[in-house]
Scaffold this motif. Structure first.
Motif, PDB file in Angstrom:
ATOM      1  N   GLY A   1      -5.768   6.464   5.251  1.00 20.28           N
ATOM      2  CA  GLY A   1      -4.584   7.235   4.902  1.00 20.28           C
ATOM      3  C   GLY A   1      -3.657   6.573   3.911  1.00 20.28           C
ATOM      4  N   ARG A   2      -4.063   5.438   3.327  1.00 21.11           N
ATOM      5  CA  ARG A   2      -3.196   4.734   2.388  1.00 21.11           C
ATOM      6  C   ARG A   2      -3.949   4.450   1.082  1.00 21.11           C
ATOM      7  N   TYR A   3      -3.162   4.240   0.016  1.00 17.16           N
ATOM      8  CA  TYR A   3      -3.730   4.125  -1.332  1.00 17.16           C
ATOM      9  C   TYR A   3      -3.203   2.870  -2.029  1.00 17.16           C
ATOM     10  N   ASN A   4      -3.975   2.445  -3.052  1.00 20.79           N
ATOM     11  CA  ASN A   4      -3.503   1.361  -3.913  1.00 20.79           C
ATOM     12  C   ASN A   4      -2.573   1.883  -4.997  1.00 20.79           C
ATOM     13  N   TYR A   5      -2.879   3.077  -5.510  1.00 21.64           N
ATOM     14  CA  TYR A   5      -2.067   3.688  -6.561  1.00 21.64           C
ATOM     15  C   TYR A   5      -1.931   5.184  -6.290  1.00 21.64           C
ATOM     16  N   VAL A   6      -0.929   5.759  -6.951  1.00 22.91           N
ATOM     17  CA  VAL A   6      -0.796   7.217  -7.014  1.00 22.91           C
ATOM     18  C   VAL A   6      -0.642   7.576  -8.483  1.00 22.91           C
ATOM     19  N   ASP A   7      -1.564   8.403  -8.998  1.00 27.01           N
ATOM     20  CA  ASP A   7      -1.539   8.819 -10.398  1.00 27.01           C
ATOM     21  C   ASP A   7      -0.944  10.212 -10.517  1.00 27.01           C
ATOM     22  N   LEU A   8       0.032  10.358 -11.417  1.00 28.92           N
ATOM     23  CA  LEU A   8       0.721  11.630 -11.627  1.00 28.92           C
ATOM     24  C   LEU A   8       0.428  12.161 -13.015  1.00 28.92           C
ATOM     25  N   THR A   9       0.249  13.483 -13.104  1.00 24.24           N
ATOM     26  CA  THR A   9       0.097  14.164 -14.388  1.00 24.24           C
ATOM     27  C   THR A   9       1.308  15.054 -14.612  1.00 24.24           C
ATOM     28  N   ALA A  10       1.912  14.950 -15.781  1.00 21.93           N
ATOM     29  CA  ALA A  10       3.131  15.706 -16.079  1.00 21.93           C
ATOM     30  C   ALA A  10       2.798  17.157 -16.422  1.00 21.93           C
ATOM     31  N   ALA A  11       3.679  18.052 -15.984  1.00 27.38           N
ATOM     32  CA  ALA A  11       3.542  19.470 -16.319  1.00 27.38           C
ATOM     33  C   ALA A  11       3.953  19.679 -17.775  1.00 27.38           C
ATOM     34  N   PRO A  12       3.498  20.763 -18.409  1.00 31.97           N
ATOM     35  CA  PRO A  12       3.915  21.051 -19.791  1.00 31.97           C
ATOM     36  C   PRO A  12       5.438  21.072 -19.904  1.00 31.97           C
ATOM     37  N   GLY A  13       5.950  20.432 -20.961  1.00 29.89           N
ATOM     38  CA  GLY A  13       7.386  20.378 -21.175  1.00 29.89           C
ATOM     39  C   GLY A  13       8.046  19.143 -20.601  1.00 29.89           C
ATOM     40  N   THR A  14       7.299  18.335 -19.855  1.00 27.81           N
ATOM     41  CA  THR A  14       7.834  17.104 -19.263  1.00 27.81           C
ATOM     42  C   THR A  14       7.114  15.911 -19.876  1.00 27.81           C
ATOM     43  N   THR A  15       7.860  14.971 -20.403  1.00 30.23           N
ATOM     44  CA  THR A  15       7.246  13.777 -20.989  1.00 30.23           C
ATOM     45  C   THR A  15       6.945  12.746 -19.896  1.00 30.23           C
TER      46      THR A  15
ATOM     47  N   LEU B   1       0.845  -1.189   0.000  1.00 28.41           N
ATOM     48  CA  LEU B   1       0.000   0.000   0.000  1.00 28.41           C
ATOM     49  C   LEU B   1       0.877   1.234   0.000  1.00 28.41           C
ATOM     50  N   LEU B   2       0.423   2.282  -0.641  1.00 31.97           N
ATOM     51  CA  LEU B   2       1.200   3.515  -0.765  1.00 31.97           C
ATOM     52  C   LEU B   2       0.669   4.536   0.251  1.00 31.97           C
ATOM     53  N   ASP B   3       1.565   5.112   1.030  1.00 32.76           N
ATOM     54  CA  ASP B   3       1.108   6.033   2.073  1.00 32.76           C
ATOM     55  C   ASP B   3       1.049   7.472   1.552  1.00 32.76           C
ATOM     56  N   HIS B   4       0.488   8.344   2.407  1.00 34.48           N
ATOM     57  CA  HIS B   4       0.305   9.734   1.997  1.00 34.48           C
ATOM     58  C   HIS B   4       1.642  10.458   1.882  1.00 34.48           C
ATOM     59  N   ALA B   5       2.650  10.013   2.629  1.00 33.23           N
ATOM     60  CA  ALA B   5       3.966  10.660   2.544  1.00 33.23           C
ATOM     61  C   ALA B   5       4.552  10.495   1.143  1.00 33.23           C
ATOM     62  N   LEU B   6       4.394   9.298   0.537  1.00 37.12           N
ATOM     63  CA  LEU B   6       4.879   9.093  -0.827  1.00 37.12           C
ATOM     64  C   LEU B   6       4.103   9.970  -1.808  1.00 37.12           C
ATOM     65  N   LEU B   7       2.805  10.107  -1.581  1.00 42.53           N
ATOM     66  CA  LEU B   7       1.991  10.979  -2.424  1.00 42.53           C
ATOM     67  C   LEU B   7       2.504  12.415  -2.374  1.00 42.53           C
ATOM     68  N   ASP B   8       2.813  12.905  -1.163  1.00 43.15           N
ATOM     69  CA  ASP B   8       3.305  14.280  -1.026  1.00 43.15           C
ATOM     70  C   ASP B   8       4.668  14.453  -1.680  1.00 43.15           C
TER      71      ASP B   8
ATOM     72  N   ALA C   1       5.930  12.727  -4.177  1.00 50.38           N
ATOM     73  CA  ALA C   1       5.767  12.677  -5.632  1.00 50.38           C
ATOM     74  C   ALA C   1       5.178  13.984  -6.156  1.00 50.38           C
ATOM     75  N   ALA C   2       4.227  14.564  -5.425  1.00 49.86           N
ATOM     76  CA  ALA C   2       3.600  15.813  -5.861  1.00 49.86           C
ATOM     77  C   ALA C   2       4.591  16.965  -5.880  1.00 49.86           C
ATOM     78  N   ALA C   3       5.636  16.892  -5.025  1.00 50.05           N
ATOM     79  CA  ALA C   3       6.612  17.977  -4.934  1.00 50.05           C
ATOM     80  C   ALA C   3       7.715  17.878  -5.975  1.00 50.05           C
ATOM     81  N   LEU C   4       7.756  16.791  -6.756  1.00 45.44           N
ATOM     82  CA  LEU C   4       8.807  16.634  -7.761  1.00 45.44           C
ATOM     83  C   LEU C   4       8.661  17.667  -8.868  1.00 45.44           C
TER      84      LEU C   4
END
Length: 832
Positions: free
Chosen positions: A202-216, A73-80, A82-85
């Motif tokens: 507080g835990r997830y099965n997946y974390v989905d990320l969307t890339a910002a413009p200019g990032t593949t 399971l993926l915790d909220h800390a990993l979500l945070d 990843a979001a800050a990358l």
């Protein structure tokens, strides 16, 4: 020579019709299968791509080559983190799992594994109503709402691997989810409720990320990999879409492989018909071919002219088969769409590959089959052919043929027998089967005389016509053999499947009667998914229950090799299953047992230590305390208390239960009630499990019988073609028989009896080979550790197979018999 070849094709249109029809049937089957599969695959791929339009990279539990994902399971800390990358536009936590939704009649909606639930987010636009915000609320997809008739405000029953729940529909949303398009359903909950039901707070099965413009997507995947803990992986949306499309189309792909295999058998059978047809045509034109040689044509030119004829026939049949196959693919898709409105929309796809494969198959099979008669014809000396004194089948050639056939059959028999003594003899068995079949086909002319002679007492009862029928059947052993061999192939497969099916059925019943399953019930989900984590504990608390053990599978690495490790509750397992321990014991602590075959292959013994890496990355050393005999599945087995320390969540696919007093309807109701009376939970006793397995075996066999019927149809065309050409060759003989008193009905009986004799000859060979191959498969299965396998010969069904062969003979002879009876006596007598 090209003009001569085309002229000969047009001159023998009637005689070549059956050949064209045989190739056409096989080619149409191939074309229809490829068109249907390609169209469905493309539709699912397009649908799957739409499912991930708002996702570029997904973080998920790593998937093991040896089994399911690690279950992390993926915790909220990993979500945070990843979001800050840099390059991440958004990050969303996803919680999902199996959710059985009942319709208004209490039946489960959807297609099993594709029946899912998840937490709501903005990617699902609401068509009506509002999103769920608290426990007891749910939103359902528009397709499911249309199928079930649910509306906003209705109350629905659903189950999330546990007790049945009641929720209110607050909204209906639209989605391009490929699983929904595949026939499943999607239910959405608020995030807190979804985490409680599918993961942990507080835990997830997946974390989905969307890339910002200019990032593949690939750049984002590489950046996020540095953050991932052990047992978690990052994959792009492109790969996600491909995996989902593959999952959705898997059943269709398996079906297509079966259909293509059966079409291949039909084309193989058609090859015998082609060989027969061209052998007769070339023989009838021996003077013509000899004259061509005499006026300057080379052997190569004569051969080429015959092959050009074959190519024209193959191309004609292939083009027609391609057109019919495209129509078949469209028709099958339309029929499925009518019964399964959830099939995704998409165009009918005719790939260039399909056209090339179909044309190459049709032309290739026809030309290859015609090559041997063409080559044989060019070996005839022109003078001998023109004087009709040349006998093509010399004693030397027959001796060579019989010697080659005997060697092939002997080697094939030896390999087939040897396969039953090997731990993994599938390849050896396949090679032996091919060699034995080839050897028998080569020897068929030799076998035809004694086998057909055995039918002489029965044929004598029909008087003169029976005697003539027997003589006609053995007059040209090569042609009789080729005709019978075409029927032999289909009947060998059908007879072999009958033997294997009957033996498998007996094996299942033997297992049910043995003490392998000592428990009374097996609890599982309808879709094979994981049960609720507390299901085993709930059952253990019942007064009627005397023993409970889940069967838990997790991926691990054992001594550097990825494999699935199975866990049981060692304290109760002896009351529920007979593991077949041959040495040592199965206990708790840092211990394990392994099957004898794996231990021998790895050089392990009781008392040795093995290193195991669990899904959380922790490595431990376990002591081997016992060896067991594997009846079905082998590998490493441990106590649940050991593996549970390394799992984020418990996932049991089945639970074995023993109750006081044995199985009964009352006990079954008690277990179901304790588990919440969920529509998705199955509580089955040993009888029901046996019926499920035997029913599945019967369904598969019936499908295969239907597919192999195509080969039998092609074989029937071969018998028709052979008899028709035989009647043409014997025109003068039939005229003389009519002249000396044989009436039309007698001529018909003669042709029919000849056809039945040839068909029964092929049937006898087919049944005999089928019994042998069924026995050989049984020896191989027994060598794999299934000790309940019993060799069973279903004599009643095999008698029906022989009766079907006789019917084939009667049906195939109808047109040639009528044609022979209608011959004008005087014209027939004057025929040269």
């Amino acid at each position: 020579m090209l003009r001569i070849a085309l002229r000969n094709v047009l001159a023998h249109k009637a005689r070549l019709t059956m050949t064209i029809l045989a190739v056409l049937l096989g080619v149409a089957f191939v074309a229809g299968t490829l068109v249907f599969t390609d169209s469905i695959s493309e539709a699912y791929r397009s649908s799957a791509e739409k499912s991930f339009t708002s996702v570029d990279v997904r973080l998920r539990p790593a998937r093991s080559p040896a089994g399911p994902d690690t279950g992390r399971l993926l915790d909220h800390a990993l979500l945070d983190r990843a979001a800050a990358l840099p390059g991440v536009a958004s990050a969303k936590g996803v919680v999902s799992g199996f959710t059985a939704l009942s319709d208004k009649h209490g039946r489960m909606v959807g297609e099993g594994w594709a029946t899912t639930g998840a937490n709501y987010d903005a990617r699902y636009p609401m068509l009506r109503g509002r999103p769920p915000t608290t426990r007891g609320e749910v939103a359902i997809d528009a397709q499911t709402a249309e199928r079930t008739g649910y509306r906003v405000g209705d109350t629905v029953r659903l189950s999330v691997s546990g007790p049945a729940l009641v929720a209110t529909v607050t909204g209906i949303f639209t989605t391009d989810d490929g699983n929904v398009a595949a026939g499943g359903s999607l239910a959405l909950f608020d995030t807190d409720t979804a985490q409680q039901r599918f993961a942990e707070p507080g835990r997830y099965n997946y974390v989905d990320l969307t890339a910002a413009p200019g990032t593949t997507a690939e750049q984002l995947r590489q950046r996020v990999e540095a953050l991932l803990p052990y047992g978690v992986e990052a994959i792009t949306a492109t790969r996600l879409a491909a995996e989902q499309a593959d999952d959705n189309v898997r059943d269709f792909r398996t079906l297509s492989q079966v259909l293509l295999a059966c079409a291949g058998v039909a084309l193989f059978v058609a090859a015998f018909l082609i060989v027969n047809t061209f052998t007769v045509l070339v023989t009838q034109r021996s003077k013509e071919l000899a004259l061509l040689r005499a006026v300057g044509a080379s052997r190569r030119q004569v051969t080429r002219s015959v092959l050009i004829e074959a190519a024209v026939i193959g191309l004609t049949a292939s083009v027609a088969g391609l057109a019919i196959g495209i129509g078949l693919g469209a028709a099958v898709r339309s029929m499925l769409s009518a019964t399964r409105s959830t099939l995704p929309d998409g165009p009918l796809l005719v790939e260039v590959r399909t056209v090339v494969v179909v044309l190459a198959l049709g032309v290739g099979v026809t030309v290859c089959a015609a090559w041997l008669p063409a080559r044989r014809a060019t070996k005839i000396p022109p003078v001998a052919a023109m004087s009709t004194l040349y006998a093509p089948a010399t004693v030397r050639s027959l001796v060579v043929r019989n010697t080659v056939g005997a060697v092939l059959a002997s080697v094939g028999t030896g390999l087939t027998l040897a396969a039953g003594t090997m731990a993994d003899g599938k390849v050896t068995l396949g090679l032996g089967t091919m060699l034995l079949l080839t050897g028998v086909f080569v020897l068929t002319p030799l076998l035809s005389r004694p086998v057909i002679a055995a039918a002489d007492p029965a044929l004598r009862r029909f008087g003169v016509t029976g005697k003539l029928a027997r003589q006609n059947a053995v007059r040209n052993p090569r042609r009789t053999a080729a005709t019978a061999s075409a029927l032999t192939i289909g009947l060998t497969l059908i007879a072999g499947l009958n033997v294997i099916g009957a033996s498998a059925d007996r094996a299942v019943h033997n297992l049910a009667a043995s003490d392998y399953v000592r428990g009374d019930y097996v609890v599982s989900m309808a879709n094979g998914a994981a049960l609720a984590p507390d299901a085993a504990a709930t059952l253990r608390e019942l007064d009627e229950v005397t023993a409970v053990s889940p069967r838990r599978e997790i991926p691990a690495v054992v001594d550097g090799v990825p494999q699935t490790v199975v866990g049981f509750r060692s304290a109760d397992i002896d009351k529920l299953l007979n593991l077949g321990m041959t040495e040592g014991t199965f206990g708790a602590g840092k211990t394990a047992i392994v099957d004898v075959e794996t231990a021998d292959g790895s050089g392990w013994h009781v008392g040795d230590s093995i290193d195991i890496t669990w899904p959380d990355g922790i490595q431990e050393r376990l002591e081997l305390t016992g060896l067991y005999h594997s009846r079905f599945d082998g590998g490493v087995r441990t106590d649940l208390s050991l593996m549970d320390q390394h799992l984020d969540r418990v996932a049991d696919t089945s639970i074995f239960v023993k109750v006081d007093g044995g199985a009964s309807q009352a006990r079954q109701r008690t277990l179901r009630t304790a588990l919440g009376d969920s529509p998705a939970i199955r509580v089955k006793d040993r009888r029901e499990l046996t019926n499920d397995i035997t029913g599945a075996i019967g369904l598969v066999l019936n499908i295969l019988y239907g597919m192999l019927a195509l080969a039998v149809v092609v074989a029937v065309l071969g018998v028709v073609n052979t008899l028709a050409m035989s009647v043409h060759e014997r025109t003068q003989e039939i005229g003389l028989l009519r002249a000396i008193g044989l009436d039309r009905s007698g001529v018909k009986r003669m042709v029919r009896q000849e056809s039945v004799v040839i068909s029964l000859f092929g049937g006898v060979l087919g049944v005999g080979l089928g019994i042998f191959f069924g026995w050989a498969v049984g020896r191989l299965v027994a060598a794999l550790g299934i000790d309940t396998w019993a060799f069973v010969v279903p004599w009643g069904r095999l008698a029906l197979v022989l009766a079907a062969a006789a019917v084939v003979g009667v049906v195939a002879a109808e047109w040639p018999a009528r044609r022979a009876a209608k011959l004008d006596i005087l014209a027939a007598v004057r025929t040269e």
